[in-house]
Design an enzyme around this catalytic site. Structure first.
Site, short mmCIF file in Angstrom:
data_model
loop_
_atom_site.label_atom_id
_atom_site.label_comp_id
_atom_site.label_asym_id
_atom_site.label_seq_id
_atom_site.Cartn_x
_atom_site.Cartn_y
_atom_site.Cartn_z
N ARG A 53 0.89 -1.39 -0.03
CA ARG A 53 0.04 0.10 -0.12
C ARG A 53 0.95 1.34 -0.08
O ARG A 53 1.75 1.28 0.97
CB ARG A 53 -0.87 0.18 1.03
CG ARG A 53 -2.03 1.02 1.16
CD ARG A 53 -2.94 1.14 2.49
NE ARG A 53 -3.41 -0.33 2.63
CZ ARG A 53 -4.60 -0.72 1.78
NH1 ARG A 53 -5.23 0.02 0.87
NH2 ARG A 53 -4.92 -1.77 2.23
N GLU A 56 0.45 -7.62 -4.07
CA GLU A 56 -0.81 -6.97 -4.44
C GLU A 56 -0.42 -5.45 -4.21
O GLU A 56 0.39 -5.17 -3.18
CB GLU A 56 -1.98 -7.11 -3.58
CG GLU A 56 -1.84 -7.01 -2.05
CD GLU A 56 -3.23 -6.99 -1.36
OE1 GLU A 56 -3.94 -5.87 -1.40
OE2 GLU A 56 -3.81 -8.08 -0.82
N LYS A 90 -10.23 -13.88 2.79
CA LYS A 90 -9.43 -13.02 3.49
C LYS A 90 -10.31 -12.68 4.67
O LYS A 90 -11.37 -12.03 4.46
CB LYS A 90 -9.14 -11.78 2.60
CG LYS A 90 -8.62 -10.63 3.31
CD LYS A 90 -8.55 -9.48 2.46
CE LYS A 90 -8.15 -8.08 2.89
NZ LYS A 90 -8.18 -7.06 2.28
N GLY A 147 -3.01 -6.64 11.19
CA GLY A 147 -2.29 -6.86 12.41
C GLY A 147 -1.23 -7.98 12.42
O GLY A 147 -0.83 -8.42 13.62
N GLY A 171 0.60 -6.09 5.78
CA GLY A 171 0.56 -4.92 5.68
C GLY A 171 1.67 -4.16 6.28
O GLY A 171 2.91 -4.22 5.68
#
Length: 226
Positions: free
Chosen positions: A31, A54, A143, A173, A193
């Site tokens: 991201r 991704e 997911k 997390g 993430g």
């Protein structure tokens, strides 16, 4: 032959995604990555052992980043988009070379659009109802989001009713140190993430974080087998 009572429809997952997932069940969420940096980070992840990357669509010029990563990674890697909120974006992802649609929700229109284009799809689900509807519409993996809220007990409960061949992938997390309890509860992999990638960090830092996750997975798997 009796049908699987815990599969609402024939489960025929995307072969490329499942092959990549079996090599490394960690999904890198990039991201905020920019097209100028995307290829270097993608290569760093691949060299560390990752096979699924991704780029969320709320990143700068995400389709350019997807194309840049796809261009430099071998064919056994799966590159796709995250935070896909509308079915119209599916065509743009495919045109950029993406093969995977990841969502924070389970909008049937997005799942169906992805599968109609031959792409893999990982919808976000937070209840068994959402999970079974997503599978009915063709989801390849589930997911489980947000993992912090759902927790290991929910994973265990879902695993009892969702067919073993359907991967459960907690997202949210996850760190190199907390994967073990999720694996023991029945999770198969994880979406990673900010503990893996934050905008502006160097490819070397991404490589270091990726290696820590690979090592954490190895330790977690060993612990889950005891």
């Amino acid at each position: 032959m009796q049908p699987h009572i815990n599969l609402p429809a024939p489960y025929m997952p995307h072969a490329g995604l499942i092959a990549a997932f079996e090599v490394c069940p960690l999904i890198a969420i990039m991201r905020g990555v920019t097209p100028a940096d995307a290829a270097d980070h993608g290569q760093a992840l691949y060299e560390a052992g990752f096979r699924i990357v991704e780029v969320p669509l709320n990143s700068p010029q995400p389709f350019d980043s997807i194309a840049a990563i796809r261009k430099v990674l071998p064919a056994d890697a799966i590159v796709g988009a995250g935070t896909v909120l509308h079915p119209l974006f599916v065509n743009d992802v495919k045109s950029a070379g993406g093969e995977l649609i990841v969502m924070p929700h389970s909008d049937p229109e997005v799942v169906i659009a992805a599968k109609a284009q031959g792409l893999a799809c990982a919808p976000g689900v937070a209840t068994p109802t959402e999970a079974f509807i997503a599978l009915k519409n063709g989801a390849d993996v589930l997911k489980m989001f947000p993992a912090e809220q759902l927790g290991c007990q929910v994973v265990k409960a879902w695993r009892a009713v969702i067919a073993a061949q359907v991967p459960l992938v907690p997202v949210g997390g996850i760190t190199p140190d907390n994967m073990g309890p999720f694996l023991s509860a029945g999770a198969n992999g994880f979406g990673l993430g900010s503990a893996l990638y934050k905008p502006g960090q160097s490819a070397a830092v991404t490589a270091s974080h990726a290696k820590a996750f690979i090592n954490g997975l190895r330790i977690a798997r060993a612990g889950a087998k005891k």
